[in-house]
Design a protein around this motif. Structure first.
Motif, PDB file in Angstrom:
ATOM      1  N   VAL A 167     -68.709-102.278 -34.458  1.00  0.00           N
ATOM      2  CA  VAL A 167     -68.379-101.042 -33.744  1.00  0.00           C
ATOM      3  C   VAL A 167     -68.022 -99.940 -34.733  1.00  0.00           C
ATOM      4  N   ILE A 168     -68.563 -98.752 -34.465  1.00  0.00           N
ATOM      5  CA  ILE A 168     -68.168 -97.543 -35.189  1.00  0.00           C
ATOM      6  C   ILE A 168     -67.356 -96.692 -34.220  1.00  0.00           C
ATOM      7  N   ARG A 169     -66.083 -96.493 -34.547  1.00  0.00           N
ATOM      8  CA  ARG A 169     -65.215 -95.642 -33.724  1.00  0.00           C
ATOM      9  C   ARG A 169     -65.318 -94.218 -34.266  1.00  0.00           C
ATOM     10  N   GLU A 170     -65.857 -93.324 -33.461  1.00  0.00           N
ATOM     11  CA  GLU A 170     -66.138 -91.973 -33.984  1.00  0.00           C
ATOM     12  C   GLU A 170     -65.464 -90.892 -33.163  1.00  0.00           C
ATOM     13  N   TYR A 171     -65.006 -89.870 -33.866  1.00  0.00           N
ATOM     14  CA  TYR A 171     -64.426 -88.666 -33.270  1.00  0.00           C
ATOM     15  C   TYR A 171     -65.292 -87.497 -33.743  1.00  0.00           C
ATOM     16  N   TYR A 172     -65.838 -86.746 -32.806  1.00  0.00           N
ATOM     17  CA  TYR A 172     -66.673 -85.593 -33.150  1.00  0.00           C
ATOM     18  C   TYR A 172     -65.800 -84.352 -33.120  1.00  0.00           C
ATOM     19  N   VAL A 173     -65.642 -83.716 -34.266  1.00  0.00           N
ATOM     20  CA  VAL A 173     -64.765 -82.557 -34.404  1.00  0.00           C
ATOM     21  C   VAL A 173     -65.558 -81.289 -34.103  1.00  0.00           C
ATOM     22  N   ASN A 174     -65.251 -80.656 -32.987  1.00  0.00           N
ATOM     23  CA  ASN A 174     -65.948 -79.421 -32.609  1.00  0.00           C
ATOM     24  C   ASN A 174     -65.301 -78.239 -33.344  1.00  0.00           C
ATOM     25  N   ASP A 175     -65.657 -78.103 -34.623  1.00  0.00           N
ATOM     26  CA  ASP A 175     -65.013 -77.084 -35.463  1.00  0.00           C
ATOM     27  C   ASP A 175     -65.959 -75.953 -35.842  1.00  0.00           C
ATOM     28  N   ALA A 176     -67.001 -75.750 -35.024  1.00  0.00           N
ATOM     29  CA  ALA A 176     -67.951 -74.685 -35.344  1.00  0.00           C
ATOM     30  C   ALA A 176     -68.076 -73.663 -34.217  1.00  0.00           C
ATOM     31  N   GLY A 177     -67.317 -73.821 -33.159  1.00  0.00           N
ATOM     32  CA  GLY A 177     -67.464 -72.939 -32.015  1.00  0.00           C
ATOM     33  C   GLY A 177     -66.463 -71.796 -31.990  1.00  0.00           C
ATOM     34  N   ALA A 178     -66.535 -71.016 -30.930  1.00  0.00           N
ATOM     35  CA  ALA A 178     -65.670 -69.848 -30.805  1.00  0.00           C
ATOM     36  C   ALA A 178     -64.206 -70.239 -30.697  1.00  0.00           C
ATOM     37  N   GLN A 179     -63.927 -71.446 -30.174  1.00  0.00           N
ATOM     38  CA  GLN A 179     -62.534 -71.836 -29.965  1.00  0.00           C
ATOM     39  C   GLN A 179     -61.763 -71.960 -31.278  1.00  0.00           C
ATOM     40  N   VAL A 180     -62.468 -72.312 -32.373  1.00  0.00           N
ATOM     41  CA  VAL A 180     -61.743 -72.425 -33.650  1.00  0.00           C
ATOM     42  C   VAL A 180     -61.505 -71.046 -34.271  1.00  0.00           C
ATOM     43  N   ASP A 181     -62.325 -70.071 -33.904  1.00  0.00           N
ATOM     44  CA  ASP A 181     -62.023 -68.697 -34.326  1.00  0.00           C
ATOM     45  C   ASP A 181     -60.774 -68.195 -33.589  1.00  0.00           C
ATOM     46  N   VAL A 182     -60.668 -68.567 -32.312  1.00  0.00           N
ATOM     47  CA  VAL A 182     -59.464 -68.221 -31.545  1.00  0.00           C
ATOM     48  C   VAL A 182     -58.247 -68.889 -32.176  1.00  0.00           C
ATOM     49  N   LEU A 183     -58.407 -70.130 -32.612  1.00  0.00           N
ATOM     50  CA  LEU A 183     -57.317 -70.835 -33.292  1.00  0.00           C
ATOM     51  C   LEU A 183     -56.897 -70.090 -34.551  1.00  0.00           C
ATOM     52  N   ALA A 184     -57.886 -69.659 -35.351  1.00  0.00           N
ATOM     53  CA  ALA A 184     -57.578 -68.953 -36.597  1.00  0.00           C
ATOM     54  C   ALA A 184     -56.820 -67.661 -36.319  1.00  0.00           C
ATOM     55  N   ARG A 185     -57.221 -66.941 -35.281  1.00  0.00           N
ATOM     56  CA  ARG A 185     -56.532 -65.680 -34.942  1.00  0.00           C
ATOM     57  C   ARG A 185     -55.107 -65.952 -34.462  1.00  0.00           C
ATOM     58  N   SER A 186     -54.941 -67.059 -33.721  1.00  0.00           N
ATOM     59  CA  SER A 186     -53.601 -67.432 -33.245  1.00  0.00           C
ATOM     60  C   SER A 186     -52.706 -67.783 -34.424  1.00  0.00           C
ATOM     61  N   VAL A 187     -53.257 -68.498 -35.390  1.00  0.00           N
ATOM     62  CA  VAL A 187     -52.494 -68.870 -36.590  1.00  0.00           C
ATOM     63  C   VAL A 187     -52.165 -67.635 -37.422  1.00  0.00           C
ATOM     64  N   HIS A 188     -53.078 -66.684 -37.452  1.00  0.00           N
ATOM     65  CA  HIS A 188     -52.813 -65.454 -38.211  1.00  0.00           C
ATOM     66  C   HIS A 188     -51.590 -64.739 -37.658  1.00  0.00           C
ATOM     67  N   LEU A 189     -51.441 -64.746 -36.338  1.00  0.00           N
ATOM     68  CA  LEU A 189     -50.255 -64.140 -35.734  1.00  0.00           C
ATOM     69  C   LEU A 189     -48.990 -64.882 -36.167  1.00  0.00           C
ATOM     70  N   ARG A 190     -49.054 -66.217 -36.180  1.00  0.00           N
ATOM     71  CA  ARG A 190     -47.887 -67.008 -36.595  1.00  0.00           C
ATOM     72  C   ARG A 190     -47.605 -66.810 -38.090  1.00  0.00           C
ATOM     73  N   TYR A 191     -48.627 -66.577 -38.849  1.00  0.00           N
ATOM     74  CA  TYR A 191     -48.479 -66.264 -40.282  1.00  0.00           C
ATOM     75  C   TYR A 191     -47.731 -64.949 -40.457  1.00  0.00           C
ATOM     76  N   ARG A 192     -48.121 -63.953 -39.679  1.00  0.00           N
ATOM     77  CA  ARG A 192     -47.427 -62.661 -39.741  1.00  0.00           C
ATOM     78  C   ARG A 192     -45.981 -62.809 -39.250  1.00  0.00           C
ATOM     79  N   GLU A 193     -45.806 -63.658 -38.229  1.00  0.00           N
ATOM     80  CA  GLU A 193     -44.453 -63.897 -37.704  1.00  0.00           C
ATOM     81  C   GLU A 193     -43.567 -64.538 -38.773  1.00  0.00           C
ATOM     82  N   ALA A 194     -44.141 -65.463 -39.525  1.00  0.00           N
ATOM     83  CA  ALA A 194     -43.375 -66.144 -40.579  1.00  0.00           C
ATOM     84  C   ALA A 194     -42.951 -65.189 -41.674  1.00  0.00           C
ATOM     85  N   LEU A 195     -43.668 -64.087 -41.790  1.00  0.00           N
ATOM     86  CA  LEU A 195     -43.339 -63.077 -42.814  1.00  0.00           C
ATOM     87  C   LEU A 195     -42.398 -62.007 -42.270  1.00  0.00           C
TER      88      LEU A 195
END
Length: 586
Positions: A167-195
């Motif tokens: 058995v191969i136990r696999e997890y497919y990481v959907n890291d190429a779609g628009a949702q990860v750009d939304v994640l990056a923008r959300s993190v950017h806000l938290r980055y600014r908050e930390a500063l």
């Protein structure tokens, strides 16, 4: 003799085939008949016997015989076996067999001999099955919407291994779609908050507090370098680091459930390696991708919809209701196009594929099955002329309740209850077993109060309590000077034999569950076995002579403790397949 052939159903399957061989040698049956559909299983009504076979029904027509005539001939061979005490022909040609008590007592000893290996099968033949499960977008911690599919997939993997597959136990990481750009923008806000900046999380971004530590780490690493920088300067960097942090969190959450994966496949890496282009070229060469226009969506007119030429996959050739685009009008890959390439890659290292999906993905099942059939049939990855076997298991959502009332959302997550919070409250074993107490496609309520309730209405408790009762009985027996012994098991009576007959079904249930890709069948079996054990125990409450420990009869006590030991072993075997520990006391 292999492990599988030491169990009673496998042994009688062998006896049945030997009987068929004898009939062939005698000229009663022609040679070369296909026997794959023949079964040996318990009759639906236990009053009809111990084992039943459909062999006469399956083989009569291709043999040019009447089913009952073939059944008569088979009965003549099978009744030569010393274990068979009776045989009856039912209906149009089913054969019911009755076995001697000695046959079932031999099975009890087989459980003792095989121990943790009882039920293990070689049916998989070492073939490789790729099971993809969880595969949640890497945008936050695991929540209970992911939990059920995670447990279903993980238990299936363990079951398939027990049944002889790699058995191969696999997890497919959907890291190429628009949702990860939304994640990056959300993190950017938290980055600014930390500063030191006061930020408001706008609608459409991820509000969860779980992004705060990531923002703080980025602030430590880069200072204010990207506070006022254009998005193009930081989006890829923040996306990459945010996804990496999310995967650490996801792996930690899954570890709380005892879940691990062998492989994390990145969609972004898949696209960077040109795998979608390879899949497209492969399909174009076979006339299965063409450039065409989609029909206008229902309700749209030429005034508000502009037709665009796109590369389309001929999914209608494989039973889909329309051909599907693999690229968008801007040239980027559709989710289907990327998913198609991902499955093409998976099939090159596996003999069969299984995907565990949320029920909200039901609409894409037909098209991805069509794609796998196109990519792996004929000259595809398998190169066998037949498509790679591919199954999709859909898992319904779980409704969280507390005493019948919906559970409030988690502040940390922003809009859902985290898996970690649930596991920490009720425990890994409760969560895992509960997720397998219903078929995955059925709706499920998870009530915090009910799943820890100490009652027979709670299957988690009922099965665990059966094992704890076995352990308690063995401890009590030892304290009184009694030990399990298989020396006098012939002293066991009809009630004990009925318990053995149920226990003996475990190996065939393992094989059936593995073949159907349905790990919940193991949980169902454990519930039946626990109920039967508790029922037998309760007889002893009313009749002293039926208790496990009969002080005045050491031989009988040893035999009953031997039976209890094997029931405990079976419960442990089954729970191990589900990733649940068997408790010694409760």
């Amino acid at each position: 003799m292999s492990i599988a052939n030491q169990t009673i159903y496998a042994a009688f399957t062998g006896h049945l085939h030997a009987a068929l061989d004898a009939l062939e040698a005698a000229g009663v049956l022609p040679g070369g008949l296909k026997r794959g559909a023949i079964t040996v299983e318990p009759p639906r009504d236990p009053a009809h016997g111990d084992l039943a076979t459909n062999a006469a029904m399956v083989l009569a027509k291709p043999a040019g015989l009447k089913p009952r005539d073939l059944a008569d001939a088979l009965v003549g061979e099978l009744t030569k076996l010393p274990q068979v005490t009776g045989a009856e022909i039912a209906g149009p040609g089913f054969i019911n067999l009755r076995l001697s008590p000695a046959a079932w007592l031999a099975e009890l000893r087989a459980i003792a001999d095989l121990g943790a290996h009882y039920g293990r099968s070689t049916m998989g033949g070492g073939s490789t099955v790729n099971v993809e499960y969880v595969s949640a977008n890497p945008t936050g911690p695991m929540h209970m919407g992911h939990c059920r599919g995670a447990v279903v997939g993980d238990a299936l993997c363990t079951l398939l291994e027990f049944a002889g597959h790699k058995v191969i136990r696999e997890y497919y990481v959907n890291d190429a779609g628009a949702q990860v750009d939304v994640l990056a923008r959300s993190v950017h806000l938290r980055y600014r908050e930390a500063l030191g900046e006061t930020v408001t999380i706008p609608e459409g971004l991820y509000p969860g507090d779980y992004l705060v530590p990531i923002g703080q780490e980025l602030a430590k690493e880069y200072g204010d370098k990207y506070v006022a920088a254009p998005e193009g300067d930081w989006l890829l960097l923040f996306r990459t680091q945010a996804v990496a942090a999310m995967l650490v969190m996801i792996k930690d959450d899954l570890a709380l459930l005892g879940i691990r994966h062998d492989l994390f496949s990145s969609e972004a890496e898949l696209q960077a390696a040109g795998k979608p282009e390879e899949a497209e070229a492969f399909l174009r060469a076979r006339g299965l991708v063409y450039d065409g226009q989609l029909e206008a969506p229902k309700g749209k007119t030429l005034d508000d919809w502009e037709p665009v030429e796109l590369p389309l996959f001929r999914s209608t050739k494989f039973g889909d209701d329309q051909d599907r685009p693999i690229k968008k009008s801007d040239g980027s890959w559709t989710y289907f196009g990327a998913d198609l390439a991902y499955h093409f890659q998976k099939a090159q290292s596996a003999d069969a594929l299984v995907d565990i999906w949320g029920a909200d993905h039901a609409g894409t099942v037909k098209r991805i099955k069509a794609a796998v059939a196109a990519l792996t049939g004929g000259e595809g990855a398998g190169a066998t002329g037949e498509p790679t076997p591919f199954e999709i298991k859909l898992v319904q959502m779980v409704q969280l309740l507390r005493n019948g009332e919906p559970v409030k959302m988690s502040k940390r997550s922003g809009n859902f209850v985290t898996l970690a919070d649930v596991v920490r409250e009720v425990g890994k074993d409760v969560v895992r077993f509960t997720m397998l107490t219903r078929k995955p496609e059925a709706q499920m309520d998870f009530d915090f109060a009910k799943v820890v309730e100490a009652s027979k209405d709670n299957p988690v408790f009922y099965v665990q309590y059966a094992h704890a009762r076995v352990s308690s009985t063995l401890r009590k027996g030892a304290a009184e000077g009694f030990a399990p012994s298989g020396e006098h098991v012939e002293l066991l009576g009809e009630e004990e034999l009925e318990l053995i007959k149920l226990a003996a079904q475990f190996p065939r249930i393992v094989e059936a569950a593995a073949a159907a890709r349905e790990a919940h069948r193991i949980a169902f079996f454990l519930q039946d076995l626990a109920a039967a054990f508790h029922g037998y125990w309760n007889v002893g409450n009313d009749r002293v002579e039926k208790r496990f420990i009969v002080a005045q009869d050491g031989n009988l006590t040893g035999a009953r403790l031997f039976l209890a030991t094997q029931i405990g072993q079976l419960i442990r075997n089954g729970l191990a397949l589900l990733g649940v520990e068997a408790v010694e006391e409760m």
